[in-house]
Motif scaffolding. Structure first.
Motif, short mmCIF file in Angstrom:
data_model
loop_
_atom_site.label_atom_id
_atom_site.label_comp_id
_atom_site.label_asym_id
_atom_site.label_seq_id
_atom_site.Cartn_x
_atom_site.Cartn_y
_atom_site.Cartn_z
N MET A 1 36.93 43.50 39.16
CA MET A 1 36.23 42.48 38.79
C MET A 1 36.22 41.30 39.83
O MET A 1 37.18 41.29 40.56
CB MET A 1 36.99 41.56 37.58
CG MET A 1 36.15 40.93 36.60
SD MET A 1 36.86 40.71 34.87
CE MET A 1 38.49 40.02 34.89
N SER A 2 35.02 40.62 40.10
CA SER A 2 34.94 39.82 41.02
C SER A 2 35.72 38.54 40.77
O SER A 2 36.13 38.16 39.66
CB SER A 2 33.38 39.20 41.40
OG SER A 2 33.12 38.50 40.32
N ARG A 3 35.95 37.45 41.76
CA ARG A 3 36.56 36.43 41.62
C ARG A 3 35.88 35.55 40.52
O ARG A 3 36.59 34.89 39.89
CB ARG A 3 36.77 35.60 43.08
CG ARG A 3 37.95 34.82 43.18
CD ARG A 3 38.03 34.50 44.66
NE ARG A 3 39.14 33.38 44.94
CZ ARG A 3 39.20 32.74 45.76
NH1 ARG A 3 38.81 33.02 46.71
NH2 ARG A 3 40.36 31.91 45.71
N VAL A 4 34.72 35.44 40.76
CA VAL A 4 33.92 34.73 39.85
C VAL A 4 34.12 35.11 38.35
O VAL A 4 34.07 34.45 37.47
CB VAL A 4 32.38 34.57 40.46
CG1 VAL A 4 31.68 34.07 39.16
CG2 VAL A 4 32.15 33.88 41.54
N ASP A 5 34.04 36.29 38.31
CA ASP A 5 34.28 36.97 36.88
C ASP A 5 35.62 36.64 36.26
O ASP A 5 35.72 36.25 35.20
CB ASP A 5 34.12 38.60 36.87
CG ASP A 5 32.61 38.87 37.10
OD1 ASP A 5 31.87 38.19 36.97
OD2 ASP A 5 32.36 40.08 37.79
#
Length: 183
Positions: A1-5
């Motif tokens: 999972m990305s940081r934004v997610d």
């Protein structure tokens, strides 16, 4: 999972999807502001700050997702620099700060009552986030556009020396001010 997610999941856990805001929910607004900041080529810290800019509430939006006493939680999530941007933005006493900003380069805090003199880079991030946030609200709320449009058109052009050129160009387009430096 990305940081934004991860941040988006945190916002949903805090109920941002259920909080009404111009153009839908607070969650939608935060994502639009982040996307717009990204579209202007601003960095990851600016994007993460845009995505969480209302975490502590703001001078214009009193809903709080996280108490300012719990700043470490947001720092752990988005990083020290991005959290500092959120704290400065959310804590800004707009009445004492906005009109004078180009001449004083000072941000007054509604949290502490004290003034801060951010570095030029910090001031640019503050100006960019403030403008982009208001442009999103302006575009989505005819009531706010009618009430605050003239104020934004008179204020934001004075911030041109502080803000990013891409943000100022967006500001001029959105508020139909005319090109920067044009007559």
């Amino acid at each position: 999972m990305s940081r934004v997610d991860v941040v988006r999941a945190w916002l949903r856990d805090r109920g941002a999807e259920k909080i009404p805001h111009a153009g839908g929910s607070l969650y939608e607004h935060l994502n639009r502001v982040r996307d717009r900041v990204e579209g202007h080529g601003l960095g990851e810290d600016e994007q993460l700050a845009a995505l969480t800019h209302a975490a502590y509430g703001t001078d214009g939006f009193p809903v709080v997702l996280l108490d300012v006493a719990d700043r470490q939680q947001l720092r752990s999530l988005i990083g020290r620099e991005a959290e500092a941007m959120v704290y400065r933005y959310g804590g800004c006493d707009r009445g004492r700060t906005w009109r004078a900003l180009p001449s004083t380069c000072t941000v007054w805090s509604r949290f502490t009552g004290h003034a801060e003199s951010p570095t030029p880079a910090q001031l640019r991030a503050f100006a960019d986030l403030s403008i982009v946030n208001e442009l999103d609200v302006y575009e989505r709320s005819p009531e706010i556009a009618a009430k605050a449009g003239d104020y934004f058109r008179s204020l934001f052009p004075t911030w041109a020396p502080l803000a990013s050129p891409a943000v100022m160009a967006d500001c001029h387009r959105t508020l139909t001010i005319g090109p920067p430096g044009g007559h």
